[in-house]
Design a protein around this motif. Structure first.
Motif, short mmCIF file in Angstrom:
data_model
loop_
_atom_site.label_atom_id
_atom_site.label_comp_id
_atom_site.label_asym_id
_atom_site.label_seq_id
_atom_site.Cartn_x
_atom_site.Cartn_y
_atom_site.Cartn_z
N GLU A 1 -1.26 8.16 -7.10
CA GLU A 1 -2.40 8.49 -5.90
C GLU A 1 -2.39 7.35 -4.83
N SER A 2 -1.68 6.22 -4.86
CA SER A 2 -1.77 4.92 -4.09
C SER A 2 -0.66 5.13 -3.00
N LYS A 3 0.46 6.09 -3.26
CA LYS A 3 1.04 6.38 -2.28
C LYS A 3 0.67 7.22 -1.13
N LYS B 1 -0.60 7.55 -12.86
CA LYS B 1 -1.39 8.37 -12.26
C LYS B 1 -2.03 7.33 -10.89
N HIS B 2 -2.47 6.01 -11.28
CA HIS B 2 -2.81 5.24 -10.17
C HIS B 2 -1.60 5.05 -9.20
N ARG B 3 -0.50 4.82 -9.62
CA ARG B 3 0.56 4.66 -8.40
C ARG B 3 0.94 6.07 -7.77
N ARG C 1 -2.17 6.63 -17.16
CA ARG C 1 -3.23 6.01 -16.40
C ARG C 1 -2.57 5.39 -15.12
N VAL D 1 5.77 -0.02 -5.23
CA VAL D 1 4.99 0.92 -4.33
C VAL D 1 5.07 0.37 -2.98
N GLN D 2 5.45 1.37 -1.94
CA GLN D 2 5.66 0.84 -0.69
C GLN D 2 4.54 1.42 0.29
N PHE D 3 3.81 0.52 0.90
CA PHE D 3 2.67 1.13 1.47
C PHE D 3 3.03 1.29 3.24
#
Length: 248
Positions: free
Chosen positions: A246-248, A242-244, A239, A186-188
């Motif tokens: 939402e974190s984008k 869903k977390h990945r 789960r 995941v890139q922030f």
């Protein structure tokens, strides 16, 4: 890249990376993850695992069938999945084609535990439990299943293989269409040159790589006949993704 002081840069130095103004190569730390030998060893072992497990699967499905073919089929599916992760990355996103692209060790503890439990349940459900029941005379041998049982098994296996193949194809297409915009992590922060992909399979699915892996994972458990791990995979994968998202 810095330009050489010479009007005609050395093609040899250009092939091996950046050069200084005096024409000497820039000394950089060796990245083992991009080593050809490291990549070749992993690809060779995955190919060996795939070929061996596929051969074993075909051998075990001969009459009378041995239920352990499900476990070897799972190993073949895993081997193909991890090889394709690197292969497609190398074709469409070459800068990211390191040993990490195989996803052999970067998925975390839970990933390894989940697959280990899948093997355990498959062996227990399809070999240990029926063997114990046969000794007690309460179960028919696997090569003597009733017609209705064989039909139900065929239906479930067909569903499982369709889920697995559709999932793998969807994930692979997602990586192809995204190209250099695809990343396993995941890139922030937006990197230079990154664009939002909206063509190809991304026209129909917002997160096709997640969609593909989700159904690929569930398909493997249906093929293995793992009811407990199937429910566990649904919960954990839902789960996780869903977390990945939402974190984008």
């Amino acid at each position: 890249m810095m330009e050489s002081a010479s009007s005609t840069p050395s093609p040899v130095l250009q092939d091996y990376g950046p050069i200084n103004t005096d024409g000497s190569p820039v000394i950089t730390a060796f990245d083992f993850r991009k080593s050809h030998s490291a990549v070749a060893i992993r690809a060779f072992l995955l190919g060996l695992a795939f070929g061996g497990s596929l051969t074993f699967t075909l051998f075990l499905t001969q009459r009378p069938p041995n239920p352990l073919w499900r476990a070897s089929c799972f190993l073949a599916s895993l081997s193909a999945f991890h090889f394709l992760e690197f292969y497609i990355t190398a074709l469409y996103n070459a800068p990211a084609a390191t040993t990490s692209a195989f996803l052999l060790s970067g998925n975390g503890y839970a990933y390894n535990v989940a697959h280990t439990l899948a093997f355990v349940e498959c062996i227990f459900r399809n070999y240990v439990a029926p063997l114990c029941s046969l000794k007690q005379g309460s179960l028919r041998p696997l090569d003597a299943l009733l017609p209705a049982q064989e039909k139900a098994m065929t239906v479930w296996l067909t569903v499982g293989f369709v889920m697995l193949l559709v999932g793998q194809a969807t994930r692979s297409l997602a990586m192809m269409h995204a190209g250099t915009n695809f990343n396993h992590l995941v890139q922030f922060r937006k990197k230079e040159g990154h664009v939002l992909v909206t063509n190809g399979i991304y026209r129909w699915l917002r997160h096709p790589s997640y969609f593909g892996f989700f159904w690929w994972g569930l398909g493997t458990q249906v093929i293995m006949g793992n009811m407990i791990c199937l429910l566990g995979y649904v919960f954990v994968l839902w789960r996780f993704f869903k977390h990945r998202i939402e974190s984008k």
